[in-house]
Design a protein around this motif. Structure first.
Motif, PDB file in Angstrom:
ATOM      1  N   ALA A 146      33.871  37.276  31.794  1.00 13.55           N
ATOM      2  CA  ALA A 146      33.251  38.256  32.689  1.00 13.55           C
ATOM      3  C   ALA A 146      33.000  37.550  34.017  1.00 13.55           C
ATOM      4  O   ALA A 146      32.144  36.676  34.093  1.00 13.55           O
ATOM      5  CB  ALA A 146      31.941  38.763  32.089  1.00 13.55           C
ATOM      6  N   ALA A 152      31.157  42.917  35.154  1.00 12.37           N
ATOM      7  CA  ALA A 152      30.330  42.395  34.058  1.00 12.37           C
ATOM      8  C   ALA A 152      29.238  43.400  33.689  1.00 12.37           C
ATOM      9  O   ALA A 152      28.908  43.576  32.516  1.00 12.37           O
ATOM     10  CB  ALA A 152      29.714  41.057  34.451  1.00 12.37           C
ATOM     11  N   ASP A 155      29.952  45.858  30.988  1.00 13.88           N
ATOM     12  CA  ASP A 155      30.106  45.344  29.621  1.00 13.88           C
ATOM     13  C   ASP A 155      31.538  45.439  29.086  1.00 13.88           C
ATOM     14  O   ASP A 155      31.758  45.373  27.880  1.00 13.88           O
ATOM     15  CB  ASP A 155      29.152  46.058  28.636  1.00 13.88           C
ATOM     16  CG  ASP A 155      27.715  45.599  28.818  1.00 13.88           C
ATOM     17  OD1 ASP A 155      27.508  44.491  29.350  1.00 13.88           O
ATOM     18  OD2 ASP A 155      26.806  46.359  28.429  1.00 13.88           O
ATOM     19  N   LEU A 158      32.291  40.709  27.423  1.00 15.48           N
ATOM     20  CA  LEU A 158      30.963  40.103  27.233  1.00 15.48           C
ATOM     21  C   LEU A 158      30.982  38.619  27.588  1.00 15.48           C
ATOM     22  O   LEU A 158      31.894  37.882  27.202  1.00 15.48           O
ATOM     23  CB  LEU A 158      30.502  40.288  25.785  1.00 15.48           C
ATOM     24  CG  LEU A 158      30.193  41.741  25.376  1.00 15.48           C
ATOM     25  CD1 LEU A 158      29.799  41.801  23.907  1.00 15.48           C
ATOM     26  CD2 LEU A 158      29.088  42.339  26.253  1.00 15.48           C
ATOM     27  N   ALA A 159      29.977  38.190  28.316  1.00 16.24           N
ATOM     28  CA  ALA A 159      29.899  36.798  28.765  1.00 16.24           C
ATOM     29  C   ALA A 159      29.493  35.861  27.639  1.00 16.24           C
ATOM     30  O   ALA A 159      29.772  34.663  27.694  1.00 16.24           O
ATOM     31  CB  ALA A 159      28.921  36.677  29.932  1.00 16.24           C
ATOM     32  N   ASN A 166      25.882  42.485  28.628  1.00 17.49           N
ATOM     33  CA  ASN A 166      25.662  41.456  29.650  1.00 17.49           C
ATOM     34  C   ASN A 166      24.353  41.653  30.406  1.00 17.49           C
ATOM     35  O   ASN A 166      24.012  40.857  31.268  1.00 17.49           O
ATOM     36  CB  ASN A 166      26.822  41.446  30.654  1.00 17.49           C
ATOM     37  CG  ASN A 166      28.111  40.945  30.018  1.00 17.49           C
ATOM     38  OD1 ASN A 166      28.072  40.099  29.130  1.00 17.49           O
ATOM     39  ND2 ASN A 166      29.236  41.489  30.461  1.00 17.49           N
ATOM     40  N   PHE A 363      24.623  38.878  33.158  1.00 18.18           N
ATOM     41  CA  PHE A 363      25.292  37.616  32.859  1.00 18.18           C
ATOM     42  C   PHE A 363      26.763  37.682  33.252  1.00 18.18           C
ATOM     43  O   PHE A 363      27.416  38.712  33.044  1.00 18.18           O
ATOM     44  CB  PHE A 363      25.197  37.288  31.364  1.00 18.18           C
ATOM     45  CG  PHE A 363      23.806  36.959  30.924  1.00 18.18           C
ATOM     46  CD1 PHE A 363      23.204  35.778  31.336  1.00 18.18           C
ATOM     47  CD2 PHE A 363      23.087  37.829  30.119  1.00 18.18           C
ATOM     48  CE1 PHE A 363      21.911  35.468  30.947  1.00 18.18           C
ATOM     49  CE2 PHE A 363      21.794  37.519  29.726  1.00 18.18           C
ATOM     50  CZ  PHE A 363      21.198  36.345  30.142  1.00 18.18           C
ATOM     51  N   THR A 364      27.247  36.576  33.804  1.00 18.06           N
ATOM     52  CA  THR A 364      28.678  36.420  34.068  1.00 18.06           C
ATOM     53  C   THR A 364      29.081  35.033  33.575  1.00 18.06           C
ATOM     54  O   THR A 364      28.208  34.199  33.321  1.00 18.06           O
ATOM     55  CB  THR A 364      28.990  36.495  35.574  1.00 18.06           C
ATOM     56  OG1 THR A 364      28.246  35.470  36.249  1.00 18.06           O
ATOM     57  CG2 THR A 364      28.652  37.862  36.155  1.00 18.06           C
ATOM     58  N   ASN A 365      30.363  34.775  33.462  1.00 20.62           N
ATOM     59  CA  ASN A 365      30.815  33.454  33.035  1.00 20.62           C
ATOM     60  C   ASN A 365      31.021  32.557  34.247  1.00 20.62           C
ATOM     61  O   ASN A 365      32.138  32.121  34.551  1.00 20.62           O
ATOM     62  CB  ASN A 365      32.092  33.575  32.197  1.00 20.62           C
ATOM     63  CG  ASN A 365      31.826  34.248  30.869  1.00 20.62           C
ATOM     64  OD1 ASN A 365      32.266  35.361  30.610  1.00 20.62           O
ATOM     65  ND2 ASN A 365      31.065  33.582  30.011  1.00 20.62           N
TER      66      ASN A 365
END
Ligand code: FES
Ligand code: FES
Lengths: 798, 157
Positions: A146, A152, A155, A158-159, A166, A363-365
């Motif tokens: 994500a 993100a 959804d 998903l991170a 997320n 949340f993100t990666n």
């Protein structure tokens, strides 16, 4: 509170431009940063980091690394999992239902951003540790990442595989939803804008560094870290690594800038501690610059929607804001709270009756975000100050006039804000007037009209930004209402030594702000000694056991106030001793320049230096008085402080190449009373450039797979001197009524004000061509495209 | 390999690894930690020293390449009795430093620049400092310090 147009009164040294006491050591190369410490026998830690934004860790093969020359030990995340008493700390669970994925210093089975650690290697030298780290073989199973914030939020990807969404949290501040609805329903004019706060890399010039020296037989650890928060770090290290807090001493030596990036508890600090414990040897870690880009928190990272409801004169009746805030992969120390620090300020300096704010943390990666200079307040100021300009264009009123029409008027302070704060003091129009005067606003408008008339290639733009910020973090009760897990006080001790010199112990922890100078000025005036005779002790939990450290422009208004109060208490005690010695009642004594004299008979006097010696010998003290002149104070502020001001940027925009030159810049700031205007100037200068950098140069760029593309100073464009002008500074002085010195704080003002001033200037330069939208950083390409888009009638972006 | 250099007027001779960068030789072998390392792409200038009087980023050259040459680091700028060099003094007077991490490199870069441009304009100073980054000061006061140090007499011995 009255506002004056000077540097303020200067009866003693306070208020003067005293040169900094810190400088000789820094200028001569004598000062010691963490990287400079020589620790015999120290082992070097290097981390193996994930090259994937999101992946399952299938296996970690350390055998080649362990066989590599000089290697002492190597560990996977699984092998270290038993070291942790709890996961990495987040101190700000903003809502009861906030999600926080477990975060360990070294990941065990899932990595969630490029740079997430998967293994730790320890060797006798840095080079050997690096070579061995390269030999660690990790098998990954790549997972979808994500990356984009809005994507993100949907959804789609998903991170974290352990989460079902997320969404970290949604936090709302809607005091009266019906009033907001009504205002929008009744509005003759509405403005709806969408802005992207790009991610920024804080890039303090000193990369982070840690060195932990264990004393295996005493069970104690000395942690040297390039940190802004030795006290918070000590407590958090204790909890997370399962070491009793009193066994940890944290020392922040000279620290080469922080800007929030060293306001955190990092994996490497925990690892050095845990590995020093495990190996019973000193362990150190030195961050490399390209590593810093991924392993140190980022700032900003928001998508903002702001709406204004107004009348045809440009008077704003309501502000409604919706944010998406990029948390990155994990919640660091105060990650979720950063948007909340702006949440109260999206109506800016304007008297707006109705207000609604909602933020969703996502949340993100990507590298975790956290506080970066201004933390939430630059984002808020950017949104309202750009939206006000959009409103000015819409109703056809000069931007300075629209501001004036909406300002909270000087006679309204203390002002109860629609978001529920009480603004302490202000005079926004005075600062605006001073800034317009300083820049020569009318002449600039004439010059602009001429260039427009001539169809000049280089167009002129003038951008205004009027700001207010909340500083002096923070009243502990307010922090409680926001779910922050600690308080906001600061502690200080002031003592006099037998020879009449003074010593100050502070819980504030400087990293470039000149605290030693400012604190010694405050105490010098209180005690009637020379600033050179005041020693300031800080940034070592063994000498300053209590403190909440330096961030959020809090050091002077909270920490400085604690020092002033401690000095007053010391004087109270000295007064009793003086009364005893002079055989008069304490009330009959007056203190001036360090001398107590008897009112009406000034020849009967005794100095603080003499009293300090007598208190030390303790030969003849009043009944019940303890020896020595020493006093402590812990100050918990009753309110935030609210510095404000107006900045004006002047740009030239080349309409053929899109190049933007910032040619002039004027800043009028009001931080209440000033201890040292020289230091205030420096804070403003540096702050302005960090704000300009966001406007024109900097962005942490990720590709679609979540790889950070800007890991070096050749890709991440921290501006150099050649890209900037000098600045014209002015000041108004409206003391804060909330603390005895009337101070407010100036550490973040420049950064808060500058970004919208510059972008407003660029839009202003091109508005006659139909350009309204401008994304940051304002690159030549973006400018050029928006001119083209406007000319072809497609409207510059949206 | 054996390297012999004159550093701050003192002759040093050491056996160093061929791959050792000059900056690490100064910092780790000689203990001259005033010269800082702020990046790994030769972009920040924190490591600037003088090589035969001219500024050079000490992370861009090997210790071995300095063999037989003269190096001045920030530790060599103040006089032995602790009196700051006029450029250092100008930095102090004009608040040209905050955290001080970039400062040694800035001072060395300016020392070299002013030798070439004894009477610079502000624009020339700004161009001249292009290779040195500072995150704290916004450069305003660094530029003021450089201009002050260039004033007639300021740099006279
Ligand atoms: S360390 Fe950055 S240029 Fe040398
Ligand atoms: S003074 Fe901190 S980087 Fe320049």
């Amino acid at each position: 509170m009255s506002t004056t147009l000077t540097d303020g009164p200067a009866a003693g040294v306070v208020g003067t431009r005293m040169l900094r006491r810190e400088d000789p050591a820094l200028l001569s190369g004598e000062a010691r940063f963490v990287h400079d410490l020589v620790v015999p026998g120290a082992l070097h830690l290097v981390l193996v980091r994930s090259p994937y934004a999101h992946a399952r860790v299938i296996s970690v093969d350390l055998s080649a690394a362990l066989a590599s020359p000089g290697v002492v030990a190597a560990f996977s995340g699984a092998e270290l999992a038993g070291e942790w008493g709890s996961p990495m700390p987040c101190a700000w669970p903003v809502t009861a239902d906030m999600q926080s994925p477990s975060h360990l210093p070294v990941a065990v089975d899932e990595v969630c951003y490029v740079g997430d650690a998967v293994a730790a290697v320890v060797a006798a030298s840095q080079a050997e540790a690096q070579d061995a780290a390269a030999a660690v073989a990790v098998a990954y199973e790549e997972l979808p990442a994500a990356v984009d914030l809005e994507d993100a939020a949907s959804d789609r990807v998903l991170a974290h595989s352990a989460l079902t969404s997320n969404r970290a949290y949604t936090w709302e501040l809607v005091p009266d939803a019906a009033a907001v609805e009504r205002a929008f329903a009744d509005a003759a004019v509405t403005v709806r804008e969408r802005y992207v706060q790009q991610r920024l890399i804080p890039a303090a010039m000193e990369p982070r560094g840690v060195c932990v020296v264990p004393q295996p037989f005493g069970g104690e650890y000395v942690v040297y870290s390039a940190t802004q928060i030795p006290h918070i770090l000590r407590t958090m290290l204790g909890i997370t690594a399962g070491v009793p807090e009193e066994r940890i001493r944290v020392v922040a030596p000279s620290v080469g800038g922080g800007f929030g990036s060293k306001l955190d508890v990092y994996a490497e600090e925990l690892l050095c501690l845990a590995l020093a414990r495990r190996l019973r040897k000193p362990v150190r870690w030195s961050e490399e610059r390209s590593e810093a880009a991924q392993a140190t928190i980022h700032g900003r990272g928001q998508v903002q929607e702001i709406e204004l409801a107004a009348d045809t004169e440009g008077r704003v009746a309501a502000v409604r804001v919706r944010l998406l805030a990029d948390m990155g992969a994990y919640l660091q120390l105060v990650t979720p709270g950063v948007p909340l620090l702006g949440a109260f300020l999206y109506h800016g300096v304007y008297d707006v009756p109705a207000y609604a704010f909602t933020c969703t943390g996502v949340f993100t990666n990507k590298t975790p975000t956290d506080a970066y200079r201004g933390a939430g307040r630059p984002e808020a100021t950017y949104a309202i100050e750009r939206a006000i300009d959009a409103l000015a264009r819409k109703v056809g009123v000069d931007p300075q006039e629209v501001r004036r029409r909406n300002f909270i008027q000087a006679d309204k302070f203390p002002y109860s804000s629609p978001a529920g704060l009480v603004f302490d003091s202000g005079n926004y129009e005075a600062a605006l007037d001073a800034a317009l005067e300083l820049i020569g606003y009318e002449e600039l408008r004439e010059a602009q009209a001429r260039r427009r008339g001539e169809g000049a290639t280089r167009q002129l733009g003038v951008g205004i930004s009027s700001y207010v910020e909340m500083c002096g973090l923070a009243p502990s009760r307010v922090l409680a209402s926001l779910n922050y897990v600690a308080g906001g006080w600061e502690a200080a001790t002031v003592r006099m030594l037998p020879t009449g010199k003074a010593q100050v112990v502070t819980g504030a922890s400087p990293h470039g702000q000149g605290h030693v100078t400012s604190w010694s000025m405050i105490v010098a005036d209180k005690l009637g000694v020379s600033p050179e005779d005041v020693e300031v002790l800080h940034s070592d939990t063994a000498v300053s056991p209590l403190g909440l450290d330096t961030y959020g422009s809090r050091s002077l208004s909270v920490g400085g106030t604690a020092i002033a109060l401690a000095a007053d208490r010391l004087i109270d005690k000295a007064r009793l001793l003086a009364a005893h010695r002079l055989e008069v009642a304490p009330e009959d004594l007056s203190l001036s320049a360090g001398q107590f004299s008897v009112r009406g008979s000034p020849s009967s006097a005794i100095g603080l230096g003499t009293l300090a010696f007598e208190a030390f010998t303790a030969h003849d003290l009043p009944e019940g008085m303890e020896p020595n002149l020493e006093a402590s104070a812990t100050y918990d502020p009753t309110n935030f402080t609210f510095p404000f001001g107006t900045h004006v940027a002047v740009v030239e925009v080349d309409t053929e190449t899109g190049k933007v030159d910032l040619v002039r810049y004027a800043a009028v700031d009001d931080c209440g009373n000033q201890i040292n205007p020289l230091i205030v100037d420096g804070q403003v200068h540096g702050g302005i450039v960090q704000g300009v950098a966001q406007a024109l140069f900097e962005e942490a760029v990720y590709d679609g797979e979540g790889n950070l593309l800007t890991t070096t100073f050749t890709d991440y464009l921290v501006p150099a001197a050649s890209e900037l002008p000098s600045f014209s500074l002015g000041r108004t002085v409206t003391p804060s009524p909330s603390n005895p010195m009337g101070v407010k704080g100036i550490g973040e003002a420049g950064t808060i004000a500058a970004t919208p001033a510059v972008v407003n200037a660029v839009v202003d330069a091109l508005s006659h061509l139909g350009v309204e939208e401008m994304a940051m950083p304002v690159t030549p390409e973006r400018v050029w495209r928006s001119i083209g888009a406007s000319a072809s009638g497609t409207g510059g972006g949206r | 390999m054996q390297v012999t250099v004159t550093v701050n007027g003192k002759t040093e001779s050491h056996d160093v690894e061929a791959r050792m960068l000059l900056v690490y030789y100064l910092r780790e072998v000689l203990g001259l930690t005033g010269t800082n390392v702020g990046c790994d792409t030769t972009s920040c200038g924190a490591c600037t020293v003088l090589l035969n009087g001219e500024s050079v980023k000490s992370c861009t050259m090997l210790a071995a390449q300095a063999d037989g040459e003269e190096i001045t680091t920030i530790e060599g700028m103040a006089s032995s009795d602790g009196v700051l060099h006029p450029i250092q003094e100008a930095f102090r007077e004009h608040h040209g430093l905050q955290c001080g991490f970039c400062t040694p490199g800035m001072v060395m870069a300016i020392a070299s620049f002013l030798k070439e441009h004894p009477d610079p304009t502000e624009a020339e100073v700004r161009e001249g400092l292009e290779g040195n980054l500072c995150r704290c000061t916004g450069y305003h006061n660094i530029v003021q310090a450089a201009l002050a140090a260039a004033r007639p007499g300021a740099l006279a011995p």
